[in-house]
Design a protein around this motif. Structure first.
Motif, mmCIF file in Angstrom:
data_model
loop_
_atom_site.group_PDB
_atom_site.id
_atom_site.type_symbol
_atom_site.label_atom_id
_atom_site.label_comp_id
_atom_site.label_asym_id
_atom_site.label_seq_id
_atom_site.Cartn_x
_atom_site.Cartn_y
_atom_site.Cartn_z
ATOM 1 N N TRP A 120 0.864 -1.234 -0.093
ATOM 2 C CA TRP A 120 -0.007 0.025 -0.025
ATOM 3 C C TRP A 120 0.792 1.303 -0.141
ATOM 4 C CZ3 TRP A 120 -4.944 -0.432 -1.300
ATOM 5 C CH2 TRP A 120 -5.572 -1.246 -0.760
ATOM 6 N N HIS A 121 0.601 2.123 -0.835
ATOM 7 C CA HIS A 121 1.342 3.433 -1.016
ATOM 8 C C HIS A 121 0.611 4.499 -2.071
ATOM 9 C CE1 HIS A 121 2.266 1.776 -4.839
ATOM 10 N NE2 HIS A 121 2.877 2.817 -5.178
ATOM 11 N N ALA A 122 1.043 5.498 -1.838
ATOM 12 C CA ALA A 122 0.498 6.582 -2.861
ATOM 13 C C ALA A 122 1.516 7.509 -3.481
ATOM 14 C CB ALA A 122 -0.678 7.438 -2.149
ATOM 15 N N ASP A 123 1.534 7.604 -4.605
ATOM 16 C CA ASP A 123 2.530 8.498 -5.265
ATOM 17 C C ASP A 123 2.167 9.886 -5.215
ATOM 18 O OD1 ASP A 123 3.653 6.447 -6.434
ATOM 19 O OD2 ASP A 123 2.043 6.111 -8.028
ATOM 20 N N ASP A 124 2.347 10.576 -3.729
ATOM 21 C CA ASP A 124 1.962 11.733 -3.429
ATOM 22 C C ASP A 124 3.432 12.518 -2.908
ATOM 23 O OD1 ASP A 124 2.672 10.503 -1.188
ATOM 24 O OD2 ASP A 124 0.653 10.696 -0.082
ATOM 25 N N GLU A 125 4.616 12.388 -3.395
ATOM 26 C CA GLU A 125 5.425 12.921 -2.957
ATOM 27 C C GLU A 125 5.742 14.269 -3.558
ATOM 28 O OE1 GLU A 125 5.728 10.108 -4.442
ATOM 29 O OE2 GLU A 125 7.165 8.732 -3.887
ATOM 30 N N ASP A 126 6.242 15.295 -2.677
ATOM 31 C CA ASP A 126 6.045 16.744 -3.213
ATOM 32 C C ASP A 126 6.824 17.042 -4.498
ATOM 33 O OD1 ASP A 126 4.888 17.382 -0.771
ATOM 34 O OD2 ASP A 126 7.030 18.034 -0.036
ATOM 35 N N VAL A 127 7.920 16.187 -4.932
ATOM 36 C CA VAL A 127 8.472 16.355 -6.324
ATOM 37 C C VAL A 127 7.537 15.942 -7.460
ATOM 38 C CG1 VAL A 127 10.680 15.980 -5.315
ATOM 39 C CG2 VAL A 127 9.615 14.113 -6.385
ATOM 40 N N LEU A 128 6.528 15.198 -7.192
ATOM 41 C CA LEU A 128 5.246 14.893 -8.188
ATOM 42 C C LEU A 128 4.281 15.983 -8.419
ATOM 43 C CD1 LEU A 128 4.875 11.107 -7.452
ATOM 44 C CD2 LEU A 128 6.481 12.382 -9.253
ATOM 45 N N GLY A 129 4.331 17.270 -7.423
ATOM 46 C CA GLY A 129 3.665 18.163 -7.730
ATOM 47 C C GLY A 129 2.068 17.921 -7.092
ATOM 48 N N PHE A 145 -5.344 -5.462 -8.711
ATOM 49 C CA PHE A 145 -4.782 -4.123 -8.445
ATOM 50 C C PHE A 145 -5.946 -3.628 -7.600
ATOM 51 C CE2 PHE A 145 -4.111 0.308 -9.088
ATOM 52 C CZ PHE A 145 -2.870 0.560 -8.678
ATOM 53 N N HIS A 146 -5.482 -3.118 -6.276
ATOM 54 C CA HIS A 146 -6.194 -2.630 -5.434
ATOM 55 C C HIS A 146 -6.290 -1.210 -5.010
ATOM 56 C CE1 HIS A 146 -6.914 -6.797 -3.309
ATOM 57 N NE2 HIS A 146 -6.812 -6.757 -4.556
ATOM 58 N N PHE A 147 -7.355 -0.275 -4.806
ATOM 59 C CA PHE A 147 -7.366 1.052 -4.199
ATOM 60 C C PHE A 147 -7.777 0.914 -2.965
ATOM 61 C CE2 PHE A 147 -7.326 2.072 -8.705
ATOM 62 C CZ PHE A 147 -6.664 3.075 -8.721
ATOM 63 N N ARG A 148 -7.606 1.883 -1.929
ATOM 64 C CA ARG A 148 -8.118 1.967 -0.555
ATOM 65 C C ARG A 148 -7.876 3.351 -0.086
ATOM 66 N NH1 ARG A 148 -4.886 -0.850 3.824
ATOM 67 N NH2 ARG A 148 -4.075 0.911 4.390
ATOM 68 N N HIS A 149 -9.586 3.883 0.074
ATOM 69 C CA HIS A 149 -9.332 5.362 0.460
ATOM 70 C C HIS A 149 -8.765 5.528 1.618
ATOM 71 C CE1 HIS A 149 -11.210 9.394 1.394
ATOM 72 N NE2 HIS A 149 -11.565 9.292 0.002
ATOM 73 N N LYS A 150 -7.985 6.661 1.858
ATOM 74 C CA LYS A 150 -7.137 6.831 3.064
ATOM 75 C C LYS A 150 -8.074 7.125 4.449
ATOM 76 C CE LYS A 150 -3.209 9.036 0.544
ATOM 77 N NZ LYS A 150 -2.282 10.075 0.516
ATOM 78 N N LYS A 151 -9.315 7.725 4.144
ATOM 79 C CA LYS A 151 -10.180 8.092 5.242
ATOM 80 C C LYS A 151 -11.528 7.100 5.500
ATOM 81 C CE LYS A 151 -8.847 13.012 5.283
ATOM 82 N NZ LYS A 151 -9.504 14.357 5.197
ATOM 83 N N THR A 172 -6.384 11.699 -6.735
ATOM 84 C CA THR A 172 -6.193 10.172 -6.567
ATOM 85 C C THR A 172 -5.126 9.974 -5.493
ATOM 86 O OG1 THR A 172 -7.301 9.915 -8.525
ATOM 87 C CG2 THR A 172 -6.023 8.003 -7.435
ATOM 88 N N GLN A 173 -4.104 10.564 -5.768
ATOM 89 C CA GLN A 173 -2.796 10.209 -5.062
ATOM 90 C C GLN A 173 -3.162 10.672 -3.610
ATOM 91 O OE1 GLN A 173 -0.796 7.903 -6.099
ATOM 92 N NE2 GLN A 173 -2.088 8.095 -8.181
ATOM 93 N N HIS A 174 -3.780 11.619 -3.363
ATOM 94 C CA HIS A 174 -4.118 12.452 -2.169
ATOM 95 C C HIS A 174 -4.885 11.523 -1.268
ATOM 96 C CE1 HIS A 174 -1.455 15.923 -3.275
ATOM 97 N NE2 HIS A 174 -2.192 16.162 -4.234
ATOM 98 N N HIS A 178 -2.693 2.697 -3.193
ATOM 99 C CA HIS A 178 -2.825 1.548 -4.152
ATOM 100 C C HIS A 178 -2.000 0.329 -3.798
ATOM 101 C CE1 HIS A 178 -0.509 4.668 -6.204
ATOM 102 N NE2 HIS A 178 0.171 3.411 -6.626
ATOM 103 N N GLN A 179 -2.171 -0.670 -4.308
ATOM 104 C CA GLN A 179 -1.388 -1.788 -4.014
ATOM 105 C C GLN A 179 -1.485 -2.875 -4.863
ATOM 106 O OE1 GLN A 179 -1.612 -4.492 -0.942
ATOM 107 N NE2 GLN A 179 -3.625 -4.979 -1.009
#
Length: 203
Positions: A120-129, A145-151, A172-174, A178-179
């Protein structure tokens, strides 16, 4: 190259809220997709990386490669800027056509069998804007492939087939993790290319 991809109807958003994820099938001619998979296996310099997670050094459970116009760092792994190899250049162009935006970096993952995965991770690094667009191309074995809402914890599961692209955008990334989990099923290798626009690291 993409043909009449949306000739019948546009793809629907797979996420019920807080983002957009579109699954595009048959993104190139079947024979071209098969050849692309073989060439990626043979021509990419694949590495077994060691990631630092919670202070521990752990072998990444897949093979990876990184190419792009700027450097990228994640989980203690540093990738210097590196030119796109010839096999990846047309795939970058295709990803840009499908997503409608420009990409300057790509992370490639090769999942050799069902024991290889990404947690599980999100591509939400600052360098991705802010609200990054990620174009994820799949060749080879179909995997779940799975999505899981953070909240809310809401989950979405989809199968990513050979010769397809998953375009993730908006919030999406915020809002979603996904995994690609391990599987006990006997599965063949899968190669995934995630194109993104990466900003230079601040020094």
């Amino acid at each position: 190259m993409t043909g009449d991809l949306f000739a019948n109807e546009p793809p629907r958003n797979l996420l019920p809220f807080d983002g957009e994820a579109l699954l595009l099938r048959d993104i190139m001619a079947p024979d071209d997709a098969d050849k692309t998979f073989v060439r990626l296996q043979s021509n990419i310099i694949w590495q077994q990386e060691i990631a630092r997670i919670h202070g521990k050094e752990i072998p990444v459970p897949r093979l990876t490669a990184w190419y792009g116009e700027v450097a990228y760092r994640y989980s203690g792994v540093y990738h210097p800027a590196s030119p796109f190899p010839p096999i990846v250049v047309p795939l970058r162009t295709l990803a840009e056509e499908l997503a409608g935006c420009a990409f300057n970096t790509v992370l490639l993952n090769q999942y050799r069998d069902g024991r290889d995965s990404v947690s599980w991770h999100a591509d939400d690094e600052d360098v991705l804007g802010e609200n990054p667009v990620i174009a994820s191309l799949t060749f080879g074995q179909e995997r779940r492939f799975h999505f899981r809402h953070k909240k809310t914890g809401d989950r979405i599961s989809i199968d990513l087939p050979h010769n397809s692209a998953l375009i993730m955008s908006g919030a999406t990334q915020h809002c979603w993790l996904h995994q690609l989990p391990k599987t006990a099923r006997h599965v063949g290798p899968r190669i995934n290319l995630t194109f993104r626009h990466t900003l230079p690291e601040l020094r």
